[in-house]
Each structure stands twice: as C-alpha cells, then as structure tokens.
Design a protein around this motif. Structure first.
Motif, PDB file in Angstrom:
ATOM      1  N   TYR A  32       0.823  -1.197   0.000  1.00  0.00           N
ATOM      2  CA  TYR A  32       0.000   0.000   0.000  1.00  0.00           C
ATOM      3  C   TYR A  32       0.863   1.256   0.000  1.00  0.00           C
ATOM      4  O   TYR A  32       1.802   1.374   0.801  1.00  0.00           O
ATOM      5  CB  TYR A  32      -0.917   0.037   1.215  1.00  0.00           C
ATOM      6  CG  TYR A  32      -2.066  -0.931   1.142  1.00  0.00           C
ATOM      7  CD1 TYR A  32      -1.907  -2.252   1.532  1.00  0.00           C
ATOM      8  CD2 TYR A  32      -3.304  -0.526   0.656  1.00  0.00           C
ATOM      9  CE1 TYR A  32      -2.960  -3.148   1.444  1.00  0.00           C
ATOM     10  CE2 TYR A  32      -4.360  -1.408   0.567  1.00  0.00           C
ATOM     11  CZ  TYR A  32      -4.181  -2.723   0.960  1.00  0.00           C
ATOM     12  OH  TYR A  32      -5.228  -3.596   0.875  1.00  0.00           O
ATOM     13  N   ALA A  33       0.520   2.170  -0.888  1.00  0.00           N
ATOM     14  CA  ALA A  33       1.046   3.517  -0.765  1.00  0.00           C
ATOM     15  C   ALA A  33       0.288   4.190   0.380  1.00  0.00           C
ATOM     16  O   ALA A  33      -0.908   3.930   0.573  1.00  0.00           O
ATOM     17  CB  ALA A  33       0.848   4.290  -2.050  1.00  0.00           C
ATOM     18  N   MET A  34       0.980   5.011   1.122  1.00  0.00           N
ATOM     19  CA  MET A  34       0.374   5.677   2.269  1.00  0.00           C
ATOM     20  C   MET A  34       0.438   7.189   2.086  1.00  0.00           C
ATOM     21  O   MET A  34       1.416   7.732   1.567  1.00  0.00           O
ATOM     22  CB  MET A  34       1.107   5.287   3.548  1.00  0.00           C
ATOM     23  CG  MET A  34       1.096   3.796   3.845  1.00  0.00           C
ATOM     24  SD  MET A  34      -0.566   3.153   4.112  1.00  0.00           S
ATOM     25  CE  MET A  34      -1.043   4.041   5.590  1.00  0.00           C
ATOM     26  N   ILE A  51       3.873   8.265   0.318  1.00  0.00           N
ATOM     27  CA  ILE A  51       5.067   7.441   0.203  1.00  0.00           C
ATOM     28  C   ILE A  51       4.694   6.122  -0.452  1.00  0.00           C
ATOM     29  O   ILE A  51       3.630   5.551  -0.182  1.00  0.00           O
ATOM     30  CB  ILE A  51       5.714   7.230   1.600  1.00  0.00           C
ATOM     31  CG1 ILE A  51       7.046   6.510   1.489  1.00  0.00           C
ATOM     32  CG2 ILE A  51       4.758   6.499   2.548  1.00  0.00           C
ATOM     33  CD1 ILE A  51       7.855   6.551   2.795  1.00  0.00           C
ATOM     34  N   ARG A  52       5.545   5.627  -1.333  1.00  0.00           N
ATOM     35  CA  ARG A  52       5.327   4.350  -2.008  1.00  0.00           C
ATOM     36  C   ARG A  52       5.382   3.210  -0.994  1.00  0.00           C
ATOM     37  O   ARG A  52       5.944   3.324   0.088  1.00  0.00           O
ATOM     38  CB  ARG A  52       6.397   4.124  -3.084  1.00  0.00           C
ATOM     39  CG  ARG A  52       6.302   4.997  -4.300  1.00  0.00           C
ATOM     40  CD  ARG A  52       5.156   4.590  -5.240  1.00  0.00           C
ATOM     41  NE  ARG A  52       5.192   3.172  -5.586  1.00  0.00           N
ATOM     42  CZ  ARG A  52       5.903   2.672  -6.592  1.00  0.00           C
ATOM     43  NH1 ARG A  52       6.644   3.470  -7.339  1.00  0.00           N
ATOM     44  NH2 ARG A  52       5.841   1.387  -6.871  1.00  0.00           N
ATOM     45  N   ARG A  57       9.943   6.166  -2.795  1.00  0.00           N
ATOM     46  CA  ARG A  57       9.651   7.488  -3.342  1.00  0.00           C
ATOM     47  C   ARG A  57       8.618   8.189  -2.474  1.00  0.00           C
ATOM     48  O   ARG A  57       7.718   7.558  -1.916  1.00  0.00           O
ATOM     49  CB  ARG A  57       9.152   7.365  -4.771  1.00  0.00           C
ATOM     50  CG  ARG A  57       9.087   8.683  -5.533  1.00  0.00           C
ATOM     51  CD  ARG A  57       9.158   8.433  -7.042  1.00  0.00           C
ATOM     52  NE  ARG A  57       8.123   7.552  -7.526  1.00  0.00           N
ATOM     53  CZ  ARG A  57       6.939   7.965  -7.952  1.00  0.00           C
ATOM     54  NH1 ARG A  57       6.628   9.236  -7.914  1.00  0.00           N
ATOM     55  NH2 ARG A  57       6.050   7.106  -8.419  1.00  0.00           N
ATOM     56  N   THR A  58       8.781   9.501  -2.380  1.00  0.00           N
ATOM     57  CA  THR A  58       7.853  10.317  -1.595  1.00  0.00           C
ATOM     58  C   THR A  58       7.400  11.529  -2.405  1.00  0.00           C
ATOM     59  O   THR A  58       8.022  11.892  -3.403  1.00  0.00           O
ATOM     60  CB  THR A  58       8.501  10.808  -0.292  1.00  0.00           C
ATOM     61  OG1 THR A  58       9.684  11.557  -0.608  1.00  0.00           O
ATOM     62  CG2 THR A  58       8.873   9.646   0.621  1.00  0.00           C
ATOM     63  N   ASP A 101      -0.756   0.165  -3.880  1.00  0.00           N
ATOM     64  CA  ASP A 101       0.307   0.809  -4.639  1.00  0.00           C
ATOM     65  C   ASP A 101       0.202   0.472  -6.126  1.00  0.00           C
ATOM     66  O   ASP A 101       0.366  -0.676  -6.530  1.00  0.00           O
ATOM     67  CB  ASP A 101       1.668   0.376  -4.088  1.00  0.00           C
ATOM     68  CG  ASP A 101       2.785   1.292  -4.548  1.00  0.00           C
ATOM     69  OD1 ASP A 101       2.659   1.910  -5.624  1.00  0.00           O
ATOM     70  OD2 ASP A 101       3.795   1.382  -3.838  1.00  0.00           O
ATOM     71  N   LYS A 102      -0.063   1.484  -6.946  1.00  0.00           N
ATOM     72  CA  LYS A 102      -0.201   1.306  -8.392  1.00  0.00           C
ATOM     73  C   LYS A 102       0.965   1.942  -9.133  1.00  0.00           C
ATOM     74  O   LYS A 102       0.920   2.099 -10.348  1.00  0.00           O
ATOM     75  CB  LYS A 102      -1.524   1.926  -8.868  1.00  0.00           C
ATOM     76  CG  LYS A 102      -2.750   1.475  -8.099  1.00  0.00           C
ATOM     77  CD  LYS A 102      -3.988   2.191  -8.587  1.00  0.00           C
ATOM     78  CE  LYS A 102      -5.201   1.906  -7.730  1.00  0.00           C
ATOM     79  NZ  LYS A 102      -5.136   2.570  -6.417  1.00  0.00           N
TER      80      LYS A 102
END
Length: 125
Positions: A32-34, A51-52, A57-58, A101-102
């Motif tokens: 999951y991206a958050m 955040i990824r 990456r942010t 997360d896509k």
C-alpha cells in the motif's frame, strides 16, 4: 481491508516539532502507498505527503516541503509524519490514508481507499 489508527497529535507552539504515527493492520502493508492529509475548520481536506509501498519514493505538498518528512517501517506496519518548524496554518485534523500501490503517488483524496479517524494538531502563535 486495512485499518488505520493515527496518534501523536497535540498542541504545540509555532516553530516546534511533532511526529505523527499511523498504525496499520493487515499482512500486506508494504503493498500500500500511504498518504497524509489534513483538514482545517471550514476548509476542504488537502494533501500533505505520500510514500510508495517500498518507501522508495515520496511526494509532498508545496506548503510542507522542506519542513515535513514522511517515512514508513514496513516491519512494524507504521507510517510517520515528522513535522518541523510548525506554523499556525498547519493547524488541522491530520488523517492517514492507504491506497493499493499502483506505481503512482496520488495527491487526491479520492484515490485512497482506507482512512484513519484523524488526530488533531494545533499550532499556537
């Protein structure tokens, strides 16, 4: 299904620092991206940071870039928001959000599927 619980909010003075935490349930947290969002009284919810799933990456809103840092610990199912040099205009309820997360860090709240209940941050001048 992901359940999120924020903590760490409070009342601070301008220039102080605060760290928000978000605890997530589930065994696939790293997928999951958050994101962190905030909503001030009378205003729409706005993007703060994301955040990824891997943490590689942010992304930040212009208003907080250079002052706030998002991070995560996938081993503990935790995401954090370190907030430095706080300003009165940072006063808001801060929400943690999760999105499968896509490969893209979304800044729109409609892209996030799961939300916490929020934690209040108040910065006095």
């Amino acid at each position: 299904q992901v359940q999120l619980v924020e903590s760490g909010g409070g009342l601070v003075q301008a220039g102080d620092s605060l760290r928000l935490s978000c605890a997530a349930s589930g065994r696939t947290f790293s997928s999951y991206a958050m994101g962190w969002f905030r909503q001030a009284p009378g205003k729409e919810r706005e993007f703060v940071a994301a955040i990824r799933g891997s943490g590689s990456r942010t992304n930040y809103a212009n208003a907080v870039r250079g002052r706030f840092t998002i991070s995560r610990d996938n081993a503990k199912n935790m995401v954090y928001l370190q907030m430095n040099s706080l300003k009165p205009e940072d006063t808001a309820v801060y929400y943690c959000a999760a999105d499968p997360d896509k490969g893209i860090l979304y800044s729109s709240s409609v892209e996030y599927d799961y939300w916490g209940q929020g934690t209040q941050v108040t910065v006095s001048s």
